[in-house]
Scaffold this motif. Structure first.
Motif, mmCIF file in Angstrom:
data_model
loop_
_atom_site.group_PDB
_atom_site.id
_atom_site.type_symbol
_atom_site.label_atom_id
_atom_site.label_comp_id
_atom_site.label_asym_id
_atom_site.label_seq_id
_atom_site.Cartn_x
_atom_site.Cartn_y
_atom_site.Cartn_z
ATOM 1 N N GLU A 57 0.847 -1.186 0.000
ATOM 2 C CA GLU A 57 0.000 0.000 0.000
ATOM 3 C C GLU A 57 0.886 1.241 0.000
ATOM 4 N N VAL A 58 0.491 2.262 -0.737
ATOM 5 C CA VAL A 58 1.183 3.548 -0.734
ATOM 6 C C VAL A 58 0.160 4.598 -0.309
ATOM 7 N N ASP A 59 0.450 5.299 0.762
ATOM 8 C CA ASP A 59 -0.388 6.402 1.238
ATOM 9 C C ASP A 59 0.555 7.361 1.943
ATOM 10 N N SER A 60 1.243 8.195 1.166
ATOM 11 C CA SER A 60 2.310 9.042 1.682
ATOM 12 C C SER A 60 2.004 10.516 1.500
ATOM 13 N N GLN A 61 2.360 11.287 2.509
ATOM 14 C CA GLN A 61 2.359 12.733 2.414
ATOM 15 C C GLN A 61 3.821 13.143 2.307
ATOM 16 N N LEU A 62 4.193 13.707 1.174
ATOM 17 C CA LEU A 62 5.569 14.106 0.938
ATOM 18 C C LEU A 62 5.664 15.620 1.079
ATOM 19 N N PHE A 63 6.297 16.065 2.137
ATOM 20 C CA PHE A 63 6.451 17.484 2.382
ATOM 21 C C PHE A 63 7.552 18.013 1.464
ATOM 22 N N LEU A 64 7.210 18.940 0.596
ATOM 23 C CA LEU A 64 8.185 19.459 -0.353
ATOM 24 C C LEU A 64 9.227 20.278 0.403
ATOM 25 N N PRO A 65 10.493 19.880 0.342
ATOM 26 C CA PRO A 65 11.526 20.499 1.186
ATOM 27 C C PRO A 65 11.822 21.956 0.842
ATOM 28 N N ASP A 66 11.484 22.396 -0.370
ATOM 29 C CA ASP A 66 11.783 23.768 -0.776
ATOM 30 C C ASP A 66 10.519 24.633 -0.822
ATOM 31 N N THR A 67 9.490 24.221 -0.092
ATOM 32 C CA THR A 67 8.222 24.945 -0.134
ATOM 33 C C THR A 67 8.354 26.360 0.425
ATOM 34 N N HIS A 68 7.627 27.284 -0.186
ATOM 35 C CA HIS A 68 7.444 28.599 0.421
ATOM 36 C C HIS A 68 6.462 28.413 1.582
ATOM 37 N N TRP A 69 6.488 29.333 2.512
ATOM 38 C CA TRP A 69 5.514 29.343 3.595
ATOM 39 C C TRP A 69 4.556 30.475 3.311
ATOM 40 N N TYR A 70 3.291 30.105 3.121
ATOM 41 C CA TYR A 70 2.260 31.030 2.661
ATOM 42 C C TYR A 70 1.348 31.459 3.808
ATOM 43 N N GLU A 115 6.853 23.012 13.241
ATOM 44 C CA GLU A 115 7.387 23.592 14.469
ATOM 45 C C GLU A 115 6.531 24.741 14.980
ATOM 46 N N GLY A 116 5.332 24.889 14.423
ATOM 47 C CA GLY A 116 4.409 25.899 14.897
ATOM 48 C C GLY A 116 4.666 27.306 14.390
ATOM 49 N N LEU A 117 5.580 27.483 13.438
ATOM 50 C CA LEU A 117 5.817 28.807 12.863
ATOM 51 C C LEU A 117 4.611 29.204 12.009
ATOM 52 N N PRO A 118 4.409 30.492 11.789
ATOM 53 C CA PRO A 118 3.254 30.913 10.985
ATOM 54 C C PRO A 118 3.381 30.486 9.532
ATOM 55 N N GLY A 119 2.237 30.256 8.924
ATOM 56 C CA GLY A 119 2.199 29.925 7.513
ATOM 57 C C GLY A 119 1.929 28.460 7.243
ATOM 58 N N VAL A 120 1.612 28.198 5.986
ATOM 59 C CA VAL A 120 1.376 26.830 5.522
ATOM 60 C C VAL A 120 2.295 26.550 4.341
ATOM 61 N N GLY A 121 2.691 25.280 4.199
ATOM 62 C CA GLY A 121 3.560 24.846 3.108
ATOM 63 C C GLY A 121 2.871 23.781 2.272
ATOM 64 N N PRO A 146 1.935 37.683 -4.844
ATOM 65 C CA PRO A 146 3.271 37.650 -4.238
ATOM 66 C C PRO A 146 3.244 37.917 -2.734
ATOM 67 N N GLU A 147 2.285 38.714 -2.269
ATOM 68 C CA GLU A 147 2.185 39.042 -0.850
ATOM 69 C C GLU A 147 1.771 37.849 0.001
ATOM 70 N N ALA A 148 1.291 36.767 -0.618
ATOM 71 C CA ALA A 148 0.876 35.579 0.134
ATOM 72 C C ALA A 148 2.065 34.823 0.713
ATOM 73 N N VAL A 149 3.273 35.067 0.205
ATOM 74 C CA VAL A 149 4.462 34.364 0.697
ATOM 75 C C VAL A 149 4.973 35.060 1.957
ATOM 76 N N LEU A 150 4.963 34.314 3.063
ATOM 77 C CA LEU A 150 5.495 34.836 4.325
ATOM 78 C C LEU A 150 7.011 34.705 4.378
ATOM 79 N N ARG A 151 7.485 33.510 4.020
ATOM 80 C CA ARG A 151 8.916 33.205 4.034
ATOM 81 C C ARG A 151 9.236 32.369 2.804
ATOM 82 N N ARG A 152 10.333 32.719 2.161
ATOM 83 C CA ARG A 152 10.779 31.920 1.017
ATOM 84 C C ARG A 152 11.316 30.589 1.494
ATOM 85 N N GLY A 153 10.988 29.545 0.756
ATOM 86 C CA GLY A 153 11.551 28.237 1.038
ATOM 87 C C GLY A 153 12.977 28.172 0.550
#
Length: 170
Positions: A57-70, A115-121, A146-153
């Protein structure tokens, strides 16, 4: 729960500012791409995956390591596009193609910072049932203000690998 190890190899993220055709508004386009090796990593010399044939079975959530935080509130008009393609099916001991199984339509979701920082990735969900090791290439395009990005990944390096074995979904 995934019965197979999943290894994510991200390519460098591409960010471009574009003009929306119908509204003349500036938009940030971020393209995320890479490989998800499911079951095993390919041999560095031959490129072949091992012939581990069993139903998994494959059921994976792959967190993109270079994601921006929106900023969640800034994503009211976000557009997300995702594509994935089967790259390789492992050969059998008799040098024939093995059974594949199926990977369902990929899904991209926004997730809160671990880690509880603001934003979603960004998180790429892959699910299905496989009978051999395989590789899946992915591309995710996000179009937002562009203003939706809080922190660049952080940009991933082409040879940088992110091990994510046995990921569980919430």
């Amino acid at each position: 729960m995934t019965d197979a190890d999943v290894y994510l190899v991200a390519q460098p993220r591409l960010d471009t500012v574009v003009t929306e055709f119908s509204a003349d508004a500036r938009r940030l386009r971020s393209d995320y791409a890479g490989m998800a090796w499911i079951g095993d990593r390919p041999d560095p010399d031959s490129g072949q995956l091992g012939p581990d044939y069993r139903q998994r079975e494959v059921d994976s959530q792959l967190f993109l390591p270079d994601t921006h935080w929106y900023d969640v509130d800034g994503l009211d008009d976000v557009e997300v596009q995702v594509t994935a393609a089967l790259l390789q099916v492992a050969s059998t001991a008799m040098r024939t193609q093995g059974l594949v199984g199926a990977i369902a339509e990929p899904v991209v979701e926004f997730f809160e910072h671990p880690e509880g920082l603001p934003g979603v990735g960004l998180c790429l969900d892959l699910r299905g049932q496989i009978f051999s090791n395989l590789g899946v290439s992915y591309r995710v395009t996000v179009l937002c203000a562009p203003e939706a990005v809080l922190r660049r990944g952080e940009s991933a390096q082409p040879d940088e690998e992110t091990d994510q074995p046995d990921e569980e979904t919430a």
